[in-house]
Design a protein around this motif. Structure first.
Motif, PDB file in Angstrom:
ATOM      1  N   ALA A 300       7.546  -1.589 -10.336  1.00 40.76           N
ATOM      2  CA  ALA A 300       8.478  -2.466 -11.052  1.00 40.76           C
ATOM      3  C   ALA A 300       9.900  -1.935 -11.080  1.00 40.76           C
ATOM      4  CB  ALA A 300       7.979  -2.689 -12.484  1.00 40.76           C
ATOM      5  N   THR A 301      10.175  -0.881 -10.314  1.00 38.98           N
ATOM      6  CA  THR A 301      11.546  -0.353 -10.327  1.00 38.98           C
ATOM      7  C   THR A 301      12.473  -1.234  -9.486  1.00 38.98           C
ATOM      8  OG1 THR A 301      11.189   1.021  -8.381  1.00 38.98           O
ATOM      9  CG2 THR A 301      10.680   2.020 -10.519  1.00 38.98           C
ATOM     10  N   PHE A 302      13.767  -1.059  -9.703  1.00 44.62           N
ATOM     11  CA  PHE A 302      14.751  -1.811  -8.922  1.00 44.62           C
ATOM     12  C   PHE A 302      14.601  -1.482  -7.435  1.00 44.62           C
ATOM     13  CE2 PHE A 302      18.857  -2.071  -6.745  1.00 44.62           C
ATOM     14  CZ  PHE A 302      19.140  -3.420  -6.926  1.00 44.62           C
ATOM     15  N   ALA A 303      14.392  -0.207  -7.135  1.00 44.81           N
ATOM     16  CA  ALA A 303      14.314   0.198  -5.727  1.00 44.81           C
ATOM     17  C   ALA A 303      13.159  -0.511  -5.011  1.00 44.81           C
ATOM     18  CB  ALA A 303      14.158   1.711  -5.631  1.00 44.81           C
ATOM     19  N   VAL A 304      12.024  -0.630  -5.689  1.00 47.83           N
ATOM     20  CA  VAL A 304      10.869  -1.301  -5.074  1.00 47.83           C
ATOM     21  C   VAL A 304      11.161  -2.786  -4.907  1.00 47.83           C
ATOM     22  CG1 VAL A 304       8.447  -1.951  -5.417  1.00 47.83           C
ATOM     23  CG2 VAL A 304       9.201   0.389  -5.899  1.00 47.83           C
ATOM     24  N   TRP A 305      11.757  -3.390  -5.926  1.00 51.05           N
ATOM     25  CA  TRP A 305      12.108  -4.818  -5.852  1.00 51.05           C
ATOM     26  C   TRP A 305      13.079  -5.053  -4.700  1.00 51.05           C
ATOM     27  CZ3 TRP A 305      16.829  -7.512  -6.760  1.00 51.05           C
ATOM     28  CH2 TRP A 305      16.688  -8.910  -6.865  1.00 51.05           C
ATOM     29  N   ASN A 309      12.405  -7.264  -1.307  1.00 53.21           N
ATOM     30  CA  ASN A 309      13.237  -8.452  -1.128  1.00 53.21           C
ATOM     31  C   ASN A 309      14.271  -8.325  -0.019  1.00 53.21           C
ATOM     32  OD1 ASN A 309      12.719 -10.691  -3.280  1.00 53.21           O
ATOM     33  ND2 ASN A 309      12.350  -8.739  -4.298  1.00 53.21           N
ATOM     34  N   SER A 310      14.233  -7.212   0.688  1.00 55.21           N
ATOM     35  CA  SER A 310      15.155  -7.044   1.813  1.00 55.21           C
ATOM     36  C   SER A 310      14.438  -7.227   3.138  1.00 55.21           C
ATOM     37  CB  SER A 310      15.805  -5.651   1.767  1.00 55.21           C
ATOM     38  OG  SER A 310      16.521  -5.507   0.559  1.00 55.21           O
TER      39      SER A 310
END
Ligand SMILES: [Zn+2]
Length: 360
Positions: A300-305, A309-310
């Motif tokens: 749920a971290t920003f890096a994983v998101w 999503n990239s």
């Protein structure tokens, strides 16, 4: 284009290839006499025949029939010196979407596009409301937090094909529409941040709902342009990602409260602040990464998101319909293989049959 012009171009392309006309006719399931009458202009090629011949010769349909102008209307989001309308790589991707989807429409495969009725003189906020309501009929009113959620919702609700992928530098997004051919498509870049990619998708959706066409006005496509078409698309995009009925009533916004809401809607805090007209200086606001709750760990971290999503998000609805056309023996497997990314046609056949067996 008339039959003679098309026939001439097809004949020229076949003759320039390593194949003779008889073998082409056989490969694309045409009687040799039908092929030669079509080449001479006496008979009209069916679009599926053109698609098959193009696939066989490794050409786009436009190249096959010698068509120079774009067969669709379009609008773009770009910056700097990029001119999306004349970029060859982007045009190639757009043509792929157009040709595959228009071919499916001719074969009667796939659902027709469906758009809400737009009243005259609707304001951008009203247009955003209509778009949001239309999406909610199909997927409910949750936040479409991932690029894939948003893209899938748009595909389902509107029948617009959405392809998020690597695009040339400076081009964030593009949309095409050809109503008579039942083609609506959005192409967005993975080179920008996911929050920007989501905004671009919503922006292109706004153009499609408004029927915007900027092919002859390359000056209006610049991001941040003052052009009314771009300003309207921007306002509508903001209203799609941050629906009016979900916005809290105006109250004393703090940078912290804005960050919390920006995380919820997966938008840049500056975009949320602009949406609710919060009088807070840009410098006081974090980025979306900075707005991400510290307590979130693991997946749920920003890096994983951001990583998730990239990645490329293929046009799922188009791929599904191409698989159905193959499984129903209305098309060869090549169109499916090309868009789904299979080099091996046997693998593509297996994958197409498996995909066709799933629900749309
Ligand atoms: Zn635009």
């Amino acid at each position: 284009m008339d039959n003679v012009t098309i026939g001439n171009a097809v004949g020229r392309n076949i003759d320039a290839s390593a194949r003779n006309r008889a073998s082409v006719a056989e490969a694309v399931h045409m009687a040799p006499s039908a092929l030669s009458r079509s080449i001479s202009g006496e008979r009209t090629f069916k679009s599926v025949e053109l698609a098959w011949i193009a696939d066989l010769l490794g050409l786009s349909i436009d190249e096959l029939v010698g068509r120079k102008t774009l067969p669709f209307m379009a609008a773009a989001r770009a910056k700097g010196s990029a001119d999306a309308h004349v970029d060859e790589e982007l045009s190639g991707i757009a043509r792929t979407l157009f040709e595959r989807r228009s071919g499916l429409a001719q074969l009667g495969v796939g659902d027709a596009p469906s758009f809400p009725r737009i009243p005259n003189n609707a304001t951008p906020e009203q247009l955003a409301d209509l778009i949001v309501q239309h999406i909610r009929q199909f997927v409910g009113d949750g936040v479409l937090a991932d690029v894939d959620d948003l893209a899938s919702a748009i595909e389902t609700a509107f029948g617009i094909d959405v392809w998020v992928r690597d695009l040339p530098e400076g081009i964030d997004g593009y949309c095409i529409h050809a109503t008579d051919d039942q083609v609506y498509g959005i192409i967005a870049s993975t080179r920008t941040s996911p929050q920007r990619t989501r905004f671009t998708i919503a922006h292109e959706l706004a153009h499609l709902v408004c029927g915007d066409n900027t092919l002859n006005q390359p000056h209006v496509i610049r991001d941040g342009s003052d052009d009314p078409i771009e300003r309207r698309a921007h306002t509508i995009a903001s209203g799609i990602l941050m629906p009016r009925d979900k916005m809290l009533q105006p109250h004393s916004w703090t940078a912290e409260k804005i960050a919390e809401q920006a995380y919820k809607y997966r938008v840049a805090p500056s975009a949320f602040a602009a949406r609710v007209k919060a009088g807070i200086y840009q410098e006081q606001l974090p980025t979306l990464a900075g707005a991400w709750p510290d307590a979130l760990k693991g997946d749920a971290t920003f890096a994983v998101w951001k990583k998730r999503n990239s990645a490329e998000r293929k046009p799922k609805r188009l791929i599904h319909d191409l698989a159905v056309a193959y499984a129903d023996k209305k098309s060869t497997v090549r169109p499916f293989a090309l868009v789904a990314g299979f080099d091996d046609l046997d693998e593509a056949r297996d994958a197409a049959r498996a995909e066709a067996a799933t629900a749309a």
